[in-house]
Design an enzyme around this catalytic site. Sequence first.
Site, short mmCIF file in Angstrom:
data_model
loop_
_atom_site.label_atom_id
_atom_site.label_comp_id
_atom_site.label_asym_id
_atom_site.label_seq_id
_atom_site.Cartn_x
_atom_site.Cartn_y
_atom_site.Cartn_z
N ASP A 202 36.58 46.56 31.69
CA ASP A 202 37.22 45.63 32.61
C ASP A 202 36.58 44.24 32.49
OD1 ASP A 202 39.08 45.40 34.94
OD2 ASP A 202 37.25 44.83 35.99
N GLU A 267 39.07 44.40 27.75
CA GLU A 267 40.11 43.55 28.33
C GLU A 267 39.65 42.11 28.14
OE1 GLU A 267 42.19 42.56 32.63
OE2 GLU A 267 40.05 42.88 32.49
C1 BGC Z 1 41.58 44.64 36.41
C2 BGC Z 1 42.14 44.29 37.75
C3 BGC Z 1 40.98 44.01 38.66
C4 BGC Z 1 40.03 42.97 38.08
C5 BGC Z 1 38.72 42.97 38.77
C6 BGC Z 1 41.00 43.30 36.04
O1 BGC Z 1 41.11 42.81 34.92
O2 BGC Z 1 42.50 45.09 35.47
O3 BGC Z 1 42.97 45.28 38.25
O4 BGC Z 1 41.46 43.55 39.89
O5 BGC Z 1 39.78 43.21 36.73
O6 BGC Z 1 38.03 44.14 38.48
#
Ligand code: BGC
Length: 532
Positions: A202, A267
């Site tokens: 994440d 991500e």
């Molecule tokens: C996740 C989100 C989340 C955020 C903070 C993002 O990129 O996919 O759903 O709210 O990170 O953790």
Amino acid sequence: MSSDGPWWRGAVGYQVYPRSFADSNGDGIGDLEGIRARLTYLSWLGVDAVWISPFYPSPGHDHGYDVSDYTAVSPRHGSLDDFDRLVKEAKRLDLRVLVDIVPNHTSSDHPWFREAMRGTDDPKRDYYLWRDPAPDGGPPNNWVSHFGGPAWTLDPASGQYYCHLFLPEQPDLNWSNEEVRGEFDAILRFWCDRGVDGFRIDVAHGIAKDPDFRDNPLVREITDPVDPRVVFHAYDHIHDLDQDANIEVFRRWRDVVRPYGAMLIGEIGAERPDRVARYVKDRDGLHTVFYLQPVWMRWEPARLLSKVRAMHDLAPTGVSWVINNHDDSRSVTRFGGDPEARERSLAVTAFLAGLGGVPFLFQGEELGLSDGKIDPSDLADPISTRNAGATGRDGSRTAMPWDDGHENGFTTAPHAWLPAAPRGMEETVAGQRDVPGSFLNRYRDLLAIRSAHPELWLRPLVWLDTPTPVVAAYVRGSMAIVTNLGDAPAAIPLPLQGWEVVFTTRPAPVGVGATEVRVPAAMTIILRWTGP
Ligand code: BGC
């Protein structure tokens, strides 16, 4: 999948948002046992790997992305025993399991943060990012939170601010602290030892921060101060995101997971393909990245194709391709919200399916779902609940429709945790599974074709010239993929004679001539060269 190379070569992934996938115990919230019971469906669909969004203990301010214990399961979603059973069933079905790891921030309920709040001398204080106030007593710099307001909250007891790129209940960790790095090495090993095959990381682009905490330049006018996304994108995030030190951390993680053969997918929320490619470039950082432009875009086919091509060319095997996830409106809604938008979504997915890397579907995408319809008083995403009037992420997070029974078969509770209008039978798994030509079966056929033709991910990719920017085509070995994202049929020249059509995303006639193929609007076709 291929028997050579890492397990994910040739694989297709599927994202499960656990709160909304399947509820086994009737409390309205999805759980691990619900997922386990539906793995046979995913295996039937033809996916190879399941990424499960966070299911750890969490106060739930960001629906699980605020983790208070990284090595346990929230009672809301089950237990570690349930997790072990899920992994066992996945192995039986030859499915891989990926878990979501959240290293940028913890929950403010995490014991580390509670200890850190005890005072400036606490040994855990330096696990987080603390700064003295600016001379006027306000936040130390101009960084803003993704969810609205400054990225800093004052701790009145010490007079210092702590940094949070998301909610105040999600304090950011200090990745220059060696002990924090050690904690995460152990967390990765914990899950690998329990049998997971990889991690979705994440906010992988956000974990390291500028050591001097300099202001970000304001580059656009803030046209809507209520919408946190507008405010966030008014700044060029050169000091709080995408720092070189992120990649150092992933090099270290690569060493941690190597003995297990586990996969690291980051991500990467950067906009420019060259910035995103940095994370996979030297083959010693992440294995693949989620590139999010196609998830953020409305229907802009020429721009979509040019971005995708640029990203592909910089990282031909390093992208986990997605057009949907739990953070944005579903593609069917973004691409127009009508039956044609469903065709567009499938056409784009089929185009991405041969690009190398690992394509992922988001739960319900295979049914051609648009966003769920929610009464405004039921909205639950902090983006909407904390910023009146801002559009949040709930539309993509409503329950998976399994059948046309109570709550579409998701739960036996009076309603799901995120109540939404029921879906019609034709939008459900039960309503599509036995219907030839349904969206579900077309997605399934696409995955089967991809799996049957390893050339689609193994052979070098050669782009073909096309007459317009809303058409794109490539050849891989004896396979070709041609997409027409325009509103009218298009004729695309083919390099040789002797092509046969093996798959079309919509049931419309395709004209294969001696030197060209004529493709209807909003459609992708897969061709095989069988000789002149
Ligand atoms: C996740 C989100 C989340 C955020 C903070 C993002 O990129 O996919 O759903 O709210 O990170 O953790």
